[in-house]
Design a protein around this motif. Structure first.
Motif, short mmCIF file in Angstrom:
data_model
loop_
_atom_site.label_atom_id
_atom_site.label_comp_id
_atom_site.label_asym_id
_atom_site.label_seq_id
_atom_site.Cartn_x
_atom_site.Cartn_y
_atom_site.Cartn_z
N GLY A 85 0.78 -1.23 0.00
CA GLY A 85 0.00 0.00 0.00
C GLY A 85 0.81 1.27 0.00
O GLY A 85 0.23 2.36 0.11
N GLU B 3 -0.45 3.67 -2.56
CA GLU B 3 -1.88 4.00 -2.55
C GLU B 3 -2.09 5.47 -2.22
O GLU B 3 -1.27 6.11 -1.56
N ARG B 4 -3.22 6.00 -2.70
CA ARG B 4 -3.60 7.38 -2.42
C ARG B 4 -4.91 7.41 -1.64
O ARG B 4 -5.72 6.50 -1.72
N TRP B 5 -5.07 8.46 -0.83
CA TRP B 5 -6.26 8.61 0.01
C TRP B 5 -7.54 8.54 -0.83
O TRP B 5 -8.52 7.92 -0.47
N VAL B 6 -7.53 9.20 -1.99
CA VAL B 6 -8.64 9.15 -2.94
C VAL B 6 -8.14 8.47 -4.21
O VAL B 6 -7.12 8.88 -4.78
N ASN B 7 -8.84 7.42 -4.65
CA ASN B 7 -8.43 6.72 -5.86
C ASN B 7 -8.51 7.65 -7.06
O ASN B 7 -9.45 8.44 -7.19
N GLU B 8 -7.54 7.53 -7.94
CA GLU B 8 -7.50 8.35 -9.15
C GLU B 8 -7.45 7.44 -10.38
O GLU B 8 -6.91 6.33 -10.31
N GLN C 47 4.66 6.38 -9.16
CA GLN C 47 3.74 7.17 -8.34
C GLN C 47 4.49 8.18 -7.48
O GLN C 47 4.00 9.28 -7.21
N ASN D 79 -3.21 14.81 -2.65
CA ASN D 79 -3.50 13.37 -2.73
C ASN D 79 -2.23 12.56 -2.98
O ASN D 79 -2.16 11.71 -3.87
N THR E 92 0.85 9.84 -2.18
CA THR E 92 0.82 8.44 -1.77
C THR E 92 1.05 8.32 -0.26
O THR E 92 1.56 9.23 0.39
#
Length: 405
Positions: A3, A6-11, A22, A137, A139
């Motif tokens: 993870g 990963e980002r807080w809000v998926n893009e 990323q 946003n 990672t």
């Protein structure tokens, strides 16, 4: 660690044609952000714009990023993650440096106070305009690396890294971290790079500005003892005796002695720059070497290892911080302009609380209208004031005072 990217809000997935990682995207987002640009007109130690030689928050952040990237690469960290942390670590700092930070902390007490590192998290995850509701946003790895103090405010602790209403994203970014408040390796690298940069460079700026001379420390053992006693109460848990040993070694170095009689000539500037370069390289290399010796050579990142800084080097860094505090910052703090800075920010918050939302920027006006109570509205006003550059804070304050009349 699972993870990390990963980002807080998926893009939606992006294909730029050359396969950026990323973390490379994270670095670009910070570099292109409005908050990062504003650092060019925010005070580091000396008021931004007062001298073309002296550092601003922007130049300091670029220097921290360069040191972080070099250290991280030598340790096996992802270089872009430590670079992002260095670039972003001061993005939440307000006008007028630590002086402004103290003023905003006092006036913001009803909404949880103010701390530049907690504000950095808020800017990165909420206030910067990139992804609605998520700031830049970034990672998880880059956000975690940017957190110097991964804990909320608590009694007896001056530094903290998150306000109560930012706890959801903070909890998310700490996902996968060990229990407790341990910082990831990249955050430790950024923190040491920050210490190295501002300790060495603040002394350089102090010498250039005529606030600090190394000559008395070379010749006066009483002054050395007073400096060590001062540092023992401010920047170090070591005894004055242990600090004295480290100071003796530092002052015995020919590069330090070579910068003791600075007069602004080209030759003196070369000697001063040689001192800063040698000390920076030594402090970085010693930490890299000690960490590699303990954890082995090869790729280490996130929570695989902790940064190791040799005791003498850590003490010498603390002593340089003490020089800047004792001979530069305290002298500047006695100047009338420093008191005016605190008064300007305090008054700005009070004026904007009275006149909001009409006198806020459109973005902050919308946040103020959506805030559920007076406490949340105060936080919005503090966010607005913290975002300003030094000149903008002075100009806004002048305009609002004129309007009141």
């Amino acid at each position: 660690m699972t993870g990390d990217a990963e980002r807080w809000v998926n893009e939606p997935a992006k294909d730029s044609g050359y396969g950026r990682t990323q973390f490379e995207r994270d670095r670009a987002r910070v570099l292109h952000s409005a908050g990062f640009r504003r650092l060019a007109a925010k005070t580091q130690v000396h008021t931004a714009g007062s001298d073309d030689f002296l550092r601003t928050r922007l130049t300091h952040s670029l220097e921290v990023a360069q040191i972080s990237r070099e250290m991280g690469a030598r340790l096996g960290c992802d270089p872009d993650v430590v670079d992002v942390a260095g670039l972003a670590h001061d993005i939440g700092h307000p006008p007028f440096g630590h002086n402004g930070e103290a003023a905003l902390d006092a006036v913001a007490r009803p909404c949880g106070g103010f701390e530049g590192n907690a504000q950095t998290l808020r800017v990165l995850t909420r206030l910067e305009a990139k992804v609605e509701g998520a700031g830049l946003n970034l990672t998880r790895a880059s956000l975690d690396a940017s957190c110097k103090y991964p804990w909320p405010r608590r009694p007896g602790t001056r530094k903290f890294g998150v306000y109560p209403d930012d706890l959801p994203v903070f909890t998310w970014l700490r996902g996968g971290a060990p229990a407790g408040e341990r910082r990831c390796l990249e955050a430790q690298v950024m923190d040491w790079a920050d210490d190295v940069a501002y300790s060495v460079h603040d002394v350089e700026d102090g010498v250039h500005g005529g606030y600090l001379s190394l000559r008395p420390l070379l010749e006066d053992r009483g002054e050395r003892a007073e400096l060590c006693a001062d540092v023992a109460t401010t920047y170090s848990d070591e005894t004055p005796e242990a600090l004295g040993e480290a100071l003796d070694l530092l002052l015995a170095d020919e590069v330090v002695a070579g910068a003791a009689d600075y007069d602004g000539t080209y030759r003196a500037q070369v000697a001063l720059k040689r001192m800063t370069s040698v000390l920076t390289g030594r402090f970085v290399s010693s930490a890299v070497g000690a960490t590699n010796s303990r954890h082995g050579y090869g790729r280490v990142r996130r929570y695989d290892a902790d940064l190791v800084v040799p005791r003498t080097v850590r003490n010498q860094c603390a002593l340089l911080k003490g020089m800047a505090l004792r001979y530069v910052m305290r002298a500047r703090a006695a100047e009338s302009w420093y008191e005016q800075q605190r008064a300007i920010l305090t008054s700005l918050v009070e004026l904007l609380c009275d006149r909001a939302p009409g006198h806020l920027d459109p973005m902050f006006a919308a946040l103020w209208k959506a805030a559920p109570d007076d406490t949340a509205r105060l936080r919005v006003v503090v966010d607005q004031v913290a975002s300003l550059t030094d000149p903008a804070a002075v100009a806004w304050h002048r305009t609002l005072l004129a309007g009141r009349g």
